[in-house]
Motif scaffolding. Structure first.
Motif, PDB file in Angstrom:
ATOM      1  N   LEU A  12       0.837  -1.205   0.000  1.00  0.00           N
ATOM      2  CA  LEU A  12       0.000   0.000   0.000  1.00  0.00           C
ATOM      3  C   LEU A  12       0.870   1.252   0.000  1.00  0.00           C
ATOM      4  CD1 LEU A  12      -2.684   1.547   0.239  1.00  0.00           C
ATOM      5  CD2 LEU A  12      -2.513   1.223   2.713  1.00  0.00           C
ATOM      6  N   PHE A  13       1.874   1.289   0.850  1.00  0.00           N
ATOM      7  CA  PHE A  13       2.755   2.457   0.923  1.00  0.00           C
ATOM      8  C   PHE A  13       3.484   2.686  -0.399  1.00  0.00           C
ATOM      9  CE2 PHE A  13       3.170   1.111   5.614  1.00  0.00           C
ATOM     10  CZ  PHE A  13       1.947   1.672   5.916  1.00  0.00           C
ATOM     11  N   GLU A  14       3.943   1.600  -1.028  1.00  0.00           N
ATOM     12  CA  GLU A  14       4.616   1.717  -2.324  1.00  0.00           C
ATOM     13  C   GLU A  14       3.651   2.223  -3.393  1.00  0.00           C
ATOM     14  OE1 GLU A  14       6.513  -2.063  -3.047  1.00  0.00           O
ATOM     15  OE2 GLU A  14       7.820  -1.807  -1.307  1.00  0.00           O
ATOM     16  N   ALA A  15       2.391   1.799  -3.317  1.00  0.00           N
ATOM     17  CA  ALA A  15       1.384   2.283  -4.272  1.00  0.00           C
ATOM     18  C   ALA A  15       1.197   3.786  -4.111  1.00  0.00           C
ATOM     19  CB  ALA A  15       0.058   1.550  -4.051  1.00  0.00           C
ATOM     20  N   VAL A  16       1.140   4.264  -2.874  1.00  0.00           N
ATOM     21  CA  VAL A  16       0.970   5.703  -2.618  1.00  0.00           C
ATOM     22  C   VAL A  16       2.159   6.480  -3.176  1.00  0.00           C
ATOM     23  CG1 VAL A  16       0.843   7.462  -0.811  1.00  0.00           C
ATOM     24  CG2 VAL A  16      -0.552   5.394  -0.635  1.00  0.00           C
ATOM     25  N   LEU A  17       3.347   5.937  -3.037  1.00  0.00           N
ATOM     26  CA  LEU A  17       4.540   6.625  -3.531  1.00  0.00           C
ATOM     27  C   LEU A  17       4.559   6.745  -5.057  1.00  0.00           C
ATOM     28  CD1 LEU A  17       7.243   5.112  -1.150  1.00  0.00           C
ATOM     29  CD2 LEU A  17       6.350   7.461  -1.150  1.00  0.00           C
ATOM     30  N   LYS A  18       3.762   5.940  -5.752  1.00  0.00           N
ATOM     31  CA  LYS A  18       3.688   6.021  -7.209  1.00  0.00           C
ATOM     32  C   LYS A  18       2.802   7.164  -7.692  1.00  0.00           C
ATOM     33  CE  LYS A  18       4.410   1.087  -7.911  1.00  0.00           C
ATOM     34  NZ  LYS A  18       3.803  -0.174  -8.377  1.00  0.00           N
ATOM     35  N   LEU A  19       2.001   7.727  -6.801  1.00  0.00           N
ATOM     36  CA  LEU A  19       1.072   8.795  -7.184  1.00  0.00           C
ATOM     37  C   LEU A  19       1.837  10.083  -7.431  1.00  0.00           C
ATOM     38  CD1 LEU A  19      -1.653   7.874  -4.561  1.00  0.00           C
ATOM     39  CD2 LEU A  19      -1.570   7.228  -6.979  1.00  0.00           C
ATOM     40  N   LYS A  20       1.482  10.772  -8.521  1.00  0.00           N
ATOM     41  CA  LYS A  20       2.252  11.939  -8.956  1.00  0.00           C
ATOM     42  C   LYS A  20       1.767  13.265  -8.379  1.00  0.00           C
ATOM     43  CE  LYS A  20       1.501  11.187 -13.293  1.00  0.00           C
ATOM     44  NZ  LYS A  20       0.757  10.027 -13.667  1.00  0.00           N
ATOM     45  N   ASP A  21       0.467  13.378  -8.135  1.00  0.00           N
ATOM     46  CA  ASP A  21      -0.073  14.669  -7.723  1.00  0.00           C
ATOM     47  C   ASP A  21      -1.368  14.480  -6.930  1.00  0.00           C
ATOM     48  OD1 ASP A  21      -2.023  14.073  -9.700  1.00  0.00           O
ATOM     49  OD2 ASP A  21      -0.971  15.269 -11.199  1.00  0.00           O
ATOM     50  N   VAL A  22      -1.962  15.593  -6.523  1.00  0.00           N
ATOM     51  CA  VAL A  22      -3.179  15.545  -5.720  1.00  0.00           C
ATOM     52  C   VAL A  22      -4.308  14.834  -6.465  1.00  0.00           C
ATOM     53  CG1 VAL A  22      -4.981  16.961  -4.627  1.00  0.00           C
ATOM     54  CG2 VAL A  22      -2.574  17.577  -4.348  1.00  0.00           C
ATOM     55  N   GLU A  23      -4.408  15.067  -7.741  1.00  0.00           N
ATOM     56  CA  GLU A  23      -5.476  14.421  -8.520  1.00  0.00           C
ATOM     57  C   GLU A  23      -5.309  12.899  -8.516  1.00  0.00           C
ATOM     58  OE1 GLU A  23      -8.964  13.957 -10.420  1.00  0.00           O
ATOM     59  OE2 GLU A  23      -8.203  15.805  -9.525  1.00  0.00           O
ATOM     60  N   ASP A  24      -4.075  12.416  -8.688  1.00  0.00           N
ATOM     61  CA  ASP A  24      -3.818  10.975  -8.595  1.00  0.00           C
ATOM     62  C   ASP A  24      -4.206  10.457  -7.208  1.00  0.00           C
ATOM     63  OD1 ASP A  24      -2.827  10.877 -11.170  1.00  0.00           O
ATOM     64  OD2 ASP A  24      -0.750  10.444 -10.567  1.00  0.00           O
ATOM     65  N   CYS A  25      -3.824  11.192  -6.180  1.00  0.00           N
ATOM     66  CA  CYS A  25      -4.159  10.797  -4.805  1.00  0.00           C
ATOM     67  C   CYS A  25      -5.667  10.744  -4.612  1.00  0.00           C
ATOM     68  CB  CYS A  25      -3.544  11.761  -3.799  1.00  0.00           C
ATOM     69  SG  CYS A  25      -1.763  11.611  -3.647  1.00  0.00           S
ATOM     70  N   ARG A  26      -6.357  11.764  -5.098  1.00  0.00           N
ATOM     71  CA  ARG A  26      -7.820  11.810  -4.963  1.00  0.00           C
ATOM     72  C   ARG A  26      -8.449  10.570  -5.611  1.00  0.00           C
ATOM     73  NH1 ARG A  26      -8.503  16.522  -6.811  1.00  0.00           N
ATOM     74  NH2 ARG A  26      -8.579  17.547  -4.797  1.00  0.00           N
ATOM     75  N   LYS A  27      -8.028  10.236  -6.812  1.00  0.00           N
ATOM     76  CA  LYS A  27      -8.585   9.084  -7.515  1.00  0.00           C
ATOM     77  C   LYS A  27      -8.318   7.782  -6.745  1.00  0.00           C
ATOM     78  CE  LYS A  27      -8.113  11.072 -12.149  1.00  0.00           C
ATOM     79  NZ  LYS A  27      -7.335  11.015 -13.399  1.00  0.00           N
ATOM     80  N   PHE A  28      -7.085   7.603  -6.317  1.00  0.00           N
ATOM     81  CA  PHE A  28      -6.714   6.377  -5.612  1.00  0.00           C
ATOM     82  C   PHE A  28      -7.447   6.258  -4.276  1.00  0.00           C
ATOM     83  CE2 PHE A  28      -3.870   4.106  -2.635  1.00  0.00           C
ATOM     84  CZ  PHE A  28      -3.882   2.860  -3.248  1.00  0.00           C
ATOM     85  N   PHE A  29      -7.383   7.311  -3.475  1.00  0.00           N
ATOM     86  CA  PHE A  29      -7.989   7.253  -2.150  1.00  0.00           C
ATOM     87  C   PHE A  29      -9.511   7.129  -2.215  1.00  0.00           C
ATOM     88  CE2 PHE A  29      -3.807   8.662  -0.974  1.00  0.00           C
ATOM     89  CZ  PHE A  29      -3.587   8.051   0.254  1.00  0.00           C
ATOM     90  N   GLU A  30     -10.144   7.745  -3.210  1.00  0.00           N
ATOM     91  CA  GLU A  30     -11.598   7.600  -3.346  1.00  0.00           C
ATOM     92  C   GLU A  30     -11.978   6.178  -3.739  1.00  0.00           C
ATOM     93  OE1 GLU A  30     -13.011  10.660  -5.992  1.00  0.00           O
ATOM     94  OE2 GLU A  30     -12.884  12.196  -4.431  1.00  0.00           O
ATOM     95  N   ASP A  31     -11.125   5.491  -4.467  1.00  0.00           N
ATOM     96  CA  ASP A  31     -11.388   4.097  -4.813  1.00  0.00           C
ATOM     97  C   ASP A  31     -11.130   3.156  -3.631  1.00  0.00           C
ATOM     98  OD1 ASP A  31     -12.139   4.690  -7.388  1.00  0.00           O
ATOM     99  OD2 ASP A  31     -10.259   4.023  -8.310  1.00  0.00           O
ATOM    100  N   VAL A  32     -10.104   3.442  -2.853  1.00  0.00           N
ATOM    101  CA  VAL A  32      -9.673   2.525  -1.805  1.00  0.00           C
ATOM    102  C   VAL A  32     -10.435   2.718  -0.492  1.00  0.00           C
ATOM    103  CG1 VAL A  32      -7.686   1.848  -0.384  1.00  0.00           C
ATOM    104  CG2 VAL A  32      -7.383   2.276  -2.822  1.00  0.00           C
ATOM    105  N   PHE A  33     -10.716   3.959  -0.135  1.00  0.00           N
ATOM    106  CA  PHE A  33     -11.341   4.256   1.153  1.00  0.00           C
ATOM    107  C   PHE A  33     -12.773   4.739   0.984  1.00  0.00           C
ATOM    108  CE2 PHE A  33      -6.763   5.067   1.767  1.00  0.00           C
ATOM    109  CZ  PHE A  33      -6.516   4.153   2.780  1.00  0.00           C
ATOM    110  N   THR A  34     -13.567   4.558   2.037  1.00  0.00           N
ATOM    111  CA  THR A  34     -14.903   5.144   2.041  1.00  0.00           C
ATOM    112  C   THR A  34     -14.773   6.633   2.323  1.00  0.00           C
ATOM    113  OG1 THR A  34     -15.267   4.864   4.428  1.00  0.00           O
ATOM    114  CG2 THR A  34     -15.872   2.997   2.990  1.00  0.00           C
ATOM    115  N   ILE A  35     -15.818   7.382   2.016  1.00  0.00           N
ATOM    116  CA  ILE A  35     -15.818   8.815   2.314  1.00  0.00           C
ATOM    117  C   ILE A  35     -15.624   9.035   3.813  1.00  0.00           C
ATOM    118  CG2 ILE A  35     -17.246  10.906   2.309  1.00  0.00           C
ATOM    119  CD1 ILE A  35     -16.090  10.104  -0.440  1.00  0.00           C
ATOM    120  N   LYS A  36     -16.267   8.219   4.629  1.00  0.00           N
ATOM    121  CA  LYS A  36     -16.136   8.349   6.094  1.00  0.00           C
ATOM    122  C   LYS A  36     -14.686   8.138   6.525  1.00  0.00           C
ATOM    123  CE  LYS A  36     -17.517   8.465  10.422  1.00  0.00           C
ATOM    124  NZ  LYS A  36     -16.909   9.585  11.106  1.00  0.00           N
TER     125      LYS A  36
END
Length: 93
Positions: A12-36
């Motif tokens: 998981l940590f290595e996957a996060v390190l592959k993200l390039k910018d806030v938009e990438d983070c938003r897409k990944f985190f919205e898929d992986v985590f619930t809004i709550k």
């Protein structure tokens, strides 16, 4: 903690390190985590920032909606944890 969990966490940590910018983070985190879950983590980060500024629990609770138990848990991490909050908070400076 079992080795499987450590390996899964590292993946998981290595996957996060592959993200390039806030938009990438938003897409990944919205898929992986619930809004709550995202709201809870975001709230804890905001609590940590306010604690580092020296605000008291009552003020922080009023500003963030966090319970005093959450604020206390974050404060414990700030004082006795592995320094993760400080890495991201102090890194902003």
């Amino acid at each position: 903690m079992t080795n499987f969990r450590i390996d899964a966490f590292d993946e998981l940590f290595e996957a996060v390190l592959k993200l390039k910018d806030v938009e990438d983070c938003r897409k990944f985190f919205e898929d992986v985590f619930t809004i709550k879950e995202l709201e809870d983590v975001s709230q804890r980060l905001e609590v940590a920032k306010l604690l580092k500024k020296g605000l008291n629990y009552q003020t922080i609770s009023k500003e963030t909606g966090a319970s005093t138990a959450t604020i206390s848990r974050v404060n414990k991490c700030l004082n006795y944890g592995s320094g993760g909050y400080s890495l991201v908070i102090d890194g902003d400076k």
